[in-house]
Motif scaffolding. Structure first.
Motif, short mmCIF file in Angstrom:
data_model
loop_
_atom_site.label_atom_id
_atom_site.label_comp_id
_atom_site.label_asym_id
_atom_site.label_seq_id
_atom_site.Cartn_x
_atom_site.Cartn_y
_atom_site.Cartn_z
N TRP A 171 46.11 29.66 52.97
CA TRP A 171 46.23 31.11 53.12
C TRP A 171 47.82 31.40 52.89
CZ3 TRP A 171 42.99 30.05 58.06
CH2 TRP A 171 41.72 30.48 57.64
N ALA A 172 48.40 30.48 52.95
CA ALA A 172 50.01 30.90 52.59
C ALA A 172 50.07 31.10 51.01
CB ALA A 172 50.93 29.60 52.92
N ILE A 173 49.33 30.36 50.34
CA ILE A 173 49.39 30.54 48.87
C ILE A 173 48.59 32.02 48.58
CG2 ILE A 173 48.42 29.62 46.53
CD1 ILE A 173 48.59 26.79 47.92
N ASP A 174 47.74 32.08 49.35
CA ASP A 174 46.76 33.12 49.13
C ASP A 174 47.77 34.55 49.53
OD1 ASP A 174 45.10 35.77 49.34
OD2 ASP A 174 44.41 34.90 51.40
N ASN A 175 48.34 34.57 50.53
CA ASN A 175 49.33 35.54 50.73
C ASN A 175 50.52 36.13 49.83
OD1 ASN A 175 48.08 35.77 53.22
ND2 ASN A 175 49.67 34.39 54.33
N ASN A 176 51.03 34.59 49.15
CA ASN A 176 52.04 35.09 48.18
C ASN A 176 51.39 35.59 46.86
OD1 ASN A 176 54.76 34.05 48.89
ND2 ASN A 176 53.42 32.66 49.99
N PHE A 177 50.13 35.17 46.55
CA PHE A 177 49.41 35.69 45.23
C PHE A 177 49.13 37.22 45.45
CE2 PHE A 177 47.73 31.33 43.28
CZ PHE A 177 48.90 31.01 43.06
N THR A 178 48.75 37.49 46.81
CA THR A 178 48.38 38.82 47.01
C THR A 178 49.41 39.94 47.02
OG1 THR A 178 46.36 37.92 48.59
CG2 THR A 178 46.98 40.33 48.64
N ARG A 179 50.82 39.34 47.33
CA ARG A 179 51.79 40.17 47.44
C ARG A 179 51.95 40.81 46.01
NH1 ARG A 179 58.06 38.50 47.04
NH2 ARG A 179 59.15 40.58 47.29
N PRO A 180 51.99 40.36 44.88
CA PRO A 180 52.08 41.07 43.72
C PRO A 180 51.21 42.41 43.39
CG PRO A 180 52.33 38.68 43.09
CD PRO A 180 51.88 38.90 44.71
N ILE A 181 49.88 42.37 43.96
CA ILE A 181 49.23 43.22 43.72
C ILE A 181 48.79 44.19 44.84
CG2 ILE A 181 47.79 41.97 41.92
CD1 ILE A 181 45.78 41.11 43.96
N SER A 182 49.88 44.03 45.86
CA SER A 182 49.52 44.77 47.11
C SER A 182 49.78 46.26 47.01
CB SER A 182 50.53 44.28 48.28
OG SER A 182 51.91 44.40 47.73
N GLY A 183 50.18 46.97 45.99
CA GLY A 183 50.43 48.25 45.57
C GLY A 183 48.95 48.75 45.04
N SER A 184 47.88 47.94 44.83
CA SER A 184 46.78 48.47 44.33
C SER A 184 45.86 48.52 45.80
CB SER A 184 46.10 47.47 43.54
OG SER A 184 46.91 47.18 42.19
N ASP A 185 44.56 49.07 45.41
CA ASP A 185 43.67 49.38 46.50
C ASP A 185 43.53 48.08 47.37
OD1 ASP A 185 41.65 50.31 48.18
OD2 ASP A 185 40.43 51.35 46.56
N PRO A 186 43.97 48.23 48.92
CA PRO A 186 43.42 47.17 49.58
C PRO A 186 42.00 46.75 49.76
CG PRO A 186 44.54 48.93 50.88
CD PRO A 186 44.47 49.19 49.35
N LEU A 187 41.20 48.09 49.74
CA LEU A 187 40.01 47.96 50.24
C LEU A 187 39.24 47.20 49.10
CD1 LEU A 187 37.95 48.58 52.19
CD2 LEU A 187 37.65 50.98 51.37
N GLN A 188 39.71 47.66 47.47
CA GLN A 188 39.06 46.84 46.57
C GLN A 188 39.41 45.40 46.31
OE1 GLN A 188 40.60 48.32 42.89
NE2 GLN A 188 38.76 47.66 41.54
N ILE A 189 40.72 45.05 46.72
CA ILE A 189 41.15 43.54 46.67
C ILE A 189 40.13 42.73 47.61
CG2 ILE A 189 43.04 42.29 47.46
CD1 ILE A 189 45.08 44.39 46.36
N THR A 190 40.27 43.35 49.16
CA THR A 190 39.63 42.47 49.96
C THR A 190 38.02 42.43 49.98
OG1 THR A 190 39.72 44.45 51.56
CG2 THR A 190 41.33 42.75 51.65
N ALA A 191 37.16 43.76 49.45
CA ALA A 191 35.97 43.73 49.19
C ALA A 191 35.57 42.65 48.01
CB ALA A 191 35.59 44.80 48.70
N ILE A 192 36.47 42.28 47.05
CA ILE A 192 36.24 41.56 45.98
C ILE A 192 36.14 39.97 46.52
CG2 ILE A 192 36.85 40.42 43.74
CD1 ILE A 192 37.76 43.35 42.98
#
Length: 355
Positions: A171-192
């Motif tokens: 999850w630490a790797i996941d968190n750091n990978f998610t940071r660069p795309i956090s400006g995008s739609d969070p609902l779309q990110i988490t749904a996918i």
């Protein structure tokens, strides 16, 4: 309070809310492990998250247009990595660890996620982590070590504790990978993430010979996944925008304390002194994290990106299209170079190097 301060305060509340939802989900997931195999439960939790968020997206599309920036092609490698580590490997390791670990101990061991997240953000992704954050990390690590080596009878098995720490690393790797795309739609990110991870985990479980549980357990796992994983992760991604990876994870590290308290009530566990000492050390680490203040003169380089924003101190740009004046709104925009000083976190606009 200016717009930057309001954004930070909102980010803190979002991170704490995400922590609360996820913290409660851990002991509740252990309740389901009595009737659902670990691998299947991991798939159902993420599957419930994905289905629930997809329905949310459909409702949002029907009710009003979203003002969030959609994912683009260059985001896909980051998203794929986040799905692999955070949506597939992490849940599998957690479910295995929960079968060999008391729920309250497992909840506190999950504090290692914030430590590992901050370490990766600092060492690999070069996010600023000052001495206060470092001391907090050390306190949480000390608590985790105490929790892992307490006498047999109440403590976790070494294998169970190792599996939970492995989940935290994923999850630490996941968190750091998610940071660069956090400006995008969070609902779309988490749904996918939820949909793909849920399908993969359930396919793995079915291949190993497990079967779907009774309909009541199926619904319970799906609802728990939607709230404890889906809604929680949406809030977490929103917090990443305002606080950065290490700080968001520091606030999120309050989740295990709530989970541990719920575990003590649900399972009538009677922890010993070492458990409470470990909890005190972790609480000290969390306090050091959340009480940090970071302020200095810094330079914003020219930057072009797309995200939901208001016209605050960092968004003083013109529009090359008709604009009705409504805020917040979303469109590609360019930041001109700027030098100033104010309290800040490594959010979307403060990812500058530090000497």
């Amino acid at each position: 309070m200016n717009e930057i301060g309001r954004s930070h305060s909102k980010g803190i509340l979002q991170a704490l809310a995400a922590a609360g939802l996820f913290g409660i989900s851990t002991p509740l997931a252990k309740l389901l492990l009595g009737t659902v195999a670990p691998g299947m439960l991991a798939g159902l939790l993420y599957g419930g998250s994905g289905i629930g968020l997809m329905l949310w997206m459909l409702w949002r599309r029907r009710s009003s247009a979203s003002n969030e920036a959609p994912l683009v092609r260059r985001d896909l490698p980051w998203l794929a990595g986040a799905v692999l580590f955070g949506g597939v490997l992490g849940p599998l390791l957690l479910m295995f660890g929960l079968t060999h670990t008391p729920a309250s101990s497992a909840s506190l061991l999950l504090n290692m996620e914030s430590v590992l997240t901050a370490a990766l953000a600092w060492v690999v992704f070069r996010e600023n982590v000052d001495s206060r954050i470092l001391l907090g990390m050390l306190a949480i690590v000390a608590g985790g070590v105490l929790l892992s080596v307490q006498p047999t009878g109440y403590g976790a098995s070494a294998l169970g504790a190792l599996a939970i720490v492995g989940a935290c690393l994923c999850w630490a790797i996941d968190n750091n990978f998610t940071r660069p795309i956090s400006g995008s739609d969070p609902l779309q990110i988490t749904a996918i993430k939820g949909s793909v991870a849920g399908c993969i985990n359930m396919l793995i479980a079915l291949t190993m010979g497990y079967r779907f549980p009774a309909p009541s357990m199926l619904v319970a796992a799906g609802l728990l996944g939607f709230v404890g994983y889906g809604v929680s992760l949406v809030l977490f991604v929103l917090a990443l925008r305002s606080l950065g990876t290490a700080r968001t994870s520091a606030y999120f590290s309050t989740a295990p304390f709530l989970g541990a308290c719920v575990s003590l009530l649900l399972f009538a566990e009677h922890p010993g002194l070492i458990f409470w000492l470990a909890g005190a050390l972790m609480l000290l680490g969390v306090w050091l994290h959340v009480s940090e203040r970071h302020e200095h003169e810094h330079v914003h380089e020219a930057l072009t990106h797309n995200h939901r924003h208001r016209h605050d101190e960092h968004h003083q740009h013109d529009h090359d299209f008709p604009w009705d004046g409504k805020e917040p709104h979303t469109h590609p925009h360019t930041h001109e170079p700027l030098c100033h000083s104010h309290p800040h976190y490594p959010d979307l606009h403060h990812r500058h190097p530090h000497p």
